[in-house]
Enzyme design. Sequence first.
Site, short mmCIF file in Angstrom:
data_model
loop_
_atom_site.label_atom_id
_atom_site.label_comp_id
_atom_site.label_asym_id
_atom_site.label_seq_id
_atom_site.Cartn_x
_atom_site.Cartn_y
_atom_site.Cartn_z
N ASP A 543 45.68 74.97 31.82
CA ASP A 543 45.14 74.14 32.92
C ASP A 543 44.16 75.28 33.51
OD1 ASP A 543 45.93 72.38 35.14
OD2 ASP A 543 46.08 74.03 36.07
N GLU A 545 42.18 76.37 37.31
CA GLU A 545 42.25 76.35 38.84
C GLU A 545 40.42 76.56 39.11
OE1 GLU A 545 44.36 75.38 40.55
OE2 GLU A 545 45.72 75.62 39.55
N HIS A 684 50.24 74.78 41.09
CA HIS A 684 48.97 75.54 41.38
C HIS A 684 48.54 77.08 40.96
CE1 HIS A 684 48.50 71.64 43.27
NE2 HIS A 684 49.37 71.66 43.96
N ASP A 689 51.16 75.73 35.73
CA ASP A 689 51.03 74.14 35.79
C ASP A 689 51.15 74.07 34.00
OD1 ASP A 689 50.72 73.76 38.12
OD2 ASP A 689 48.59 73.22 38.45
#
Length: 729
Positions: A543, A545, A684, A689
């Site tokens: 994942d 960000e 988050h 995640d």
Amino acid sequence: MNPTRKLVLAAVAVCLFVLVLVVATAGLMLASEAGESGGGRTPEERVVVLVVVVLAGATVGCWALIRLHALYVAASLRMAEELAATVAYNGLRLPEQSAPELRVLAQAANQLLSVRDALEEDVAERVNEARASLEEERSRLAALMAELSQSVVVCNLDGRVLLYNQRAKQELSGGADGSTLGLGRSIYTVFDRALIEHALERLQQAGRDQAGGEESRKLVGSAQFVTATRAGRLLRAHMSPVLGGDGQHGARVGGLSITGFVLVLDDVTSTNERHGRRDALIQSLIEGGRGPLGSIRAAAEMLSDFSDMPPRQRDRFLSVIRDEAKALSVHLESAAAAFSNDLRERWLLEEIHGAELLDVAVRRIGERREGERRALAVKTEDVDEDLWLRVDSFGLLQALRYLALRLQDEYEVREVRLSLARSGQLAQLDLSWLGTFMNNETAMGWLQDPMTTGGEASPLSVVDVIERCNGEIWFQRVRVSHRAIFRTMLPAAEAPTDLPRAIVAAEEGDRPEFYDFDIFSWSGASHELDDRPLTELSYTVFDTETTGLQPSQGDEIIQIGATRIVNRRLLRHECFDQLIDPRRPLSQQSIEVHGITRELLVGQPTIDTVLPQFQTFCADTVLVGHNAAFDMRFLQLKEKQTGVRFDQPVLDTLLLSAVLHPNQNSHRLEAIAERLGVSVFGRHTALGDAMVTGEVFLKMLPLLAEMGVTTLRQAREASEKTYHARLKY
């Protein structure tokens, strides 16, 4: 569209047609009756009334049908999907339904699920009892592997890692290219492929040479080689084969097969450096001594050959001899001081934390002996907590205990004290006591006598042990404080920069999983990736960000988090977690989502550095993400800049959720996790995640198998047919 939905829509259409037909017939009949009765309405008015009646009837009918569809048809379909999820996972129950009939059905289903769960709990309890001994052996293996001082790696014939210990992870991970040791990864990312294959050929040849008799068939040889890791460490490797039975697939050797190999690795970097220093010492002694010895020899020959040499000339030659002898002496002393530890090391010594050694000494000395009324009191003082020693710890503890207990037995000393401090390049270890007089002759006799304690005799003396540790020991008295001391000077060692992570894991109560023997049966050349079962593949769940939601408009990645799935297990200890400097401002909206501020990104590497490391981490795996199209778009936009391309297959849990549960209103990660009974944590954050996504993906695999989706190709084709697959970023 599934057949059930087609049938439902067809029924709705027929009902609607019949309703309109009935309403129209009724209207015509009313109009006819009104005409016969001689009403005053005109034909146009009757038509308007008829249209209004028909539209009103149609509206009411449509509303009723839509309401019935929502209460029974759509709710039944959702209930079927939820029931499939509850059947797959214990503890889940169907939610409350709106329609009374469906509510009764859900209650009956929940009762059956409770009975099923009770039966499964009983079976699980029996299985757990049967696995108790297996788990005990597993724990022993984990403890053994964690405590080994050597690096151990076990691989199958394809070079896939199926076992390794903490020391191997320390020594073989973290090269300049970001290479990482992990389950299911290729050992060829660490060692040269040709070197390993050559050693395997030697093993197979040794087995063929010994395959003459039944007994010798069991004795397949071993191979040794020396190699350098990509991080610059020099390792000596001992390779042994893992033998299988007659029916197992592998390289055939006589009547057996080699299914894999074991690498036992010793880091010989320091040994090699020490040998180099010794060679340099010898060379320096030769080069530095040749000139002075030549001058001394020449001067001595002149004095010997010319005995009637004038006094002034004789003094000049004697001065040459003195100066050259002094220079040679200084050279020898400096060389001895620089290389004394290397020259005197004759015993295999270990590096140990000094404070830890003193803690053990306190316990060993303070143990009450049989028949003893009172144990000797032992205290520590002035202990340097940062000091490390290179010693024979067993011999040193034996010497300290021998001296302390002899003081108790012969001088009735009730308390001794241990201290440890740094003294220049050495460590000063003191064993001291108060008040009791002892002369130097007695003390030296104790140091040179063979050690005997509690009926246990040793051929070694205290001096022997200390010399083995490259140290010195003596006795001294401090008259001012009335204290007597056995003072030992020992070589200090540098504190290790990376302590074994097994210790940290033990403190956290979480044992790392670093083995998976099912990988023995893997063979990368035997299947095409698309046709491989989903349960046999290795996955990297990841994942990101970002600074925003518009990758095509300049938003950047600020964090990548990933973990791995091997043999249907989430490897929580094999993670990738890296912040990235985006070289652009962060919006307040994005900070509120992920909590990553500009201050946290200062000094972090850029995307050019991180992406090659992440590519190495996820090599030879299938990528898995939630809404992976979003993350992959960011990676694709960086291909030209970084030269890194991610061409692995990609599976998306969002699309797979739409495949499994097409009638659900939400396919957000939290909603999927709730449906499948997965705990949500660390949302988050990229790694948090990724962990949740990995757990969700593992829960999906058996549900996909029930639908007939068992291979990577089938999963990708099913995902591509969903509506969500059309989204672009």
